[in-house]
Design a protein around this motif. Sequence first.
Motif, short mmCIF file in Angstrom:
data_model
loop_
_atom_site.label_atom_id
_atom_site.label_comp_id
_atom_site.label_asym_id
_atom_site.label_seq_id
_atom_site.Cartn_x
_atom_site.Cartn_y
_atom_site.Cartn_z
N TYR A 1 0.84 -1.20 0.00
CA TYR A 1 0.00 0.00 0.00
C TYR A 1 0.88 1.25 0.00
O TYR A 1 0.61 2.20 -0.75
CB TYR A 1 -0.92 -0.01 1.22
CG TYR A 1 -1.86 1.16 1.27
CD1 TYR A 1 -3.10 1.10 0.64
CD2 TYR A 1 -1.52 2.34 1.95
CE1 TYR A 1 -3.97 2.17 0.68
CE2 TYR A 1 -2.38 3.41 1.98
CZ TYR A 1 -3.61 3.32 1.35
OH TYR A 1 -4.45 4.39 1.39
N SER A 2 1.92 1.27 0.81
CA SER A 2 2.82 2.42 0.86
C SER A 2 3.52 2.62 -0.48
O SER A 2 3.72 3.76 -0.91
CB SER A 2 3.87 2.22 1.96
OG SER A 2 3.25 2.17 3.21
N PHE B 1 0.97 4.13 -2.80
CA PHE B 1 0.73 5.50 -2.38
C PHE B 1 1.85 6.41 -2.87
O PHE B 1 1.60 7.49 -3.41
CB PHE B 1 0.61 5.58 -0.86
CG PHE B 1 0.29 6.95 -0.36
CD1 PHE B 1 -1.02 7.35 -0.24
CD2 PHE B 1 1.30 7.84 -0.01
CE1 PHE B 1 -1.34 8.62 0.22
CE2 PHE B 1 1.00 9.10 0.45
CZ PHE B 1 -0.32 9.49 0.56
N THR C 1 -5.40 5.83 -3.98
CA THR C 1 -4.72 4.59 -3.59
C THR C 1 -5.65 3.52 -3.04
O THR C 1 -5.57 2.37 -3.48
CB THR C 1 -3.59 4.88 -2.59
OG1 THR C 1 -2.69 5.83 -3.16
CG2 THR C 1 -2.82 3.62 -2.26
N PRO C 2 -6.55 3.83 -2.13
CA PRO C 2 -7.44 2.76 -1.63
C PRO C 2 -8.30 2.15 -2.73
O PRO C 2 -8.55 0.95 -2.74
CB PRO C 2 -8.31 3.46 -0.59
CG PRO C 2 -7.56 4.65 -0.19
CD PRO C 2 -6.76 5.06 -1.38
N PHE D 1 1.44 9.43 -5.45
CA PHE D 1 1.82 10.77 -4.98
C PHE D 1 2.83 11.41 -5.93
O PHE D 1 2.68 12.57 -6.32
CB PHE D 1 2.39 10.69 -3.56
CG PHE D 1 2.93 11.99 -3.06
CD1 PHE D 1 2.08 13.00 -2.67
CD2 PHE D 1 4.30 12.20 -2.98
CE1 PHE D 1 2.56 14.20 -2.20
CE2 PHE D 1 4.80 13.40 -2.52
CZ PHE D 1 3.93 14.40 -2.12
N TRP E 1 -0.95 14.98 -2.03
CA TRP E 1 -1.13 14.03 -0.92
C TRP E 1 -2.61 13.63 -0.83
O TRP E 1 -2.93 12.46 -0.66
CB TRP E 1 -0.66 14.66 0.38
CG TRP E 1 -0.58 13.71 1.52
CD1 TRP E 1 -1.58 13.38 2.39
CD2 TRP E 1 0.55 12.94 1.91
NE1 TRP E 1 -1.12 12.46 3.30
CE2 TRP E 1 0.18 12.18 3.03
CE3 TRP E 1 1.86 12.84 1.43
CZ2 TRP E 1 1.06 11.33 3.66
CZ3 TRP E 1 2.72 11.98 2.07
CH2 TRP E 1 2.33 11.23 3.17
N SER E 2 -3.48 14.60 -0.94
CA SER E 2 -4.91 14.33 -0.89
C SER E 2 -5.36 13.44 -2.05
O SER E 2 -6.17 12.53 -1.87
CB SER E 2 -5.68 15.66 -0.92
OG SER E 2 -7.05 15.44 -0.97
N GLN F 1 -4.22 9.95 -1.31
CA GLN F 1 -5.07 9.34 -0.27
C GLN F 1 -6.42 8.92 -0.82
O GLN F 1 -7.02 7.97 -0.33
CB GLN F 1 -5.28 10.32 0.89
CG GLN F 1 -4.13 10.42 1.82
CD GLN F 1 -4.43 11.36 2.98
OE1 GLN F 1 -5.11 12.37 2.82
NE2 GLN F 1 -3.89 11.04 4.14
N SER F 2 -6.88 9.61 -1.82
CA SER F 2 -8.17 9.30 -2.41
C SER F 2 -8.09 8.13 -3.40
O SER F 2 -8.95 7.26 -3.43
CB SER F 2 -8.72 10.54 -3.12
OG SER F 2 -9.87 10.24 -3.83
#
Length: 68
Positions: free
Chosen positions: A15-16, A19, A61-62, A23, A54-55, A58-59
């Motif tokens: 996940y990282s 992300f 990636t999941p 990013f 970053w936002s 975060q939106s």
Amino acid sequence: MSFGRKHQRRSRAEYSFYFALIFLAALPICILQWVYALVTTTDRLNIGPVRRAWSEAQSVTPRIFWAY
């Protein structure tokens, strides 16, 4: 139980990784959008390009990570 922790650690690392990729891909686009908004408007910008990227990460990636 050992398997669960390894799987969780691997998933967290994966996940990282996703992300970070998202990013880094979003950052140049957000910088260009920020500069364009800075040049074309006289309003003070509340969100900088790093925070916006970053936002976005975060939106997005999941959605990608849990889709497969």
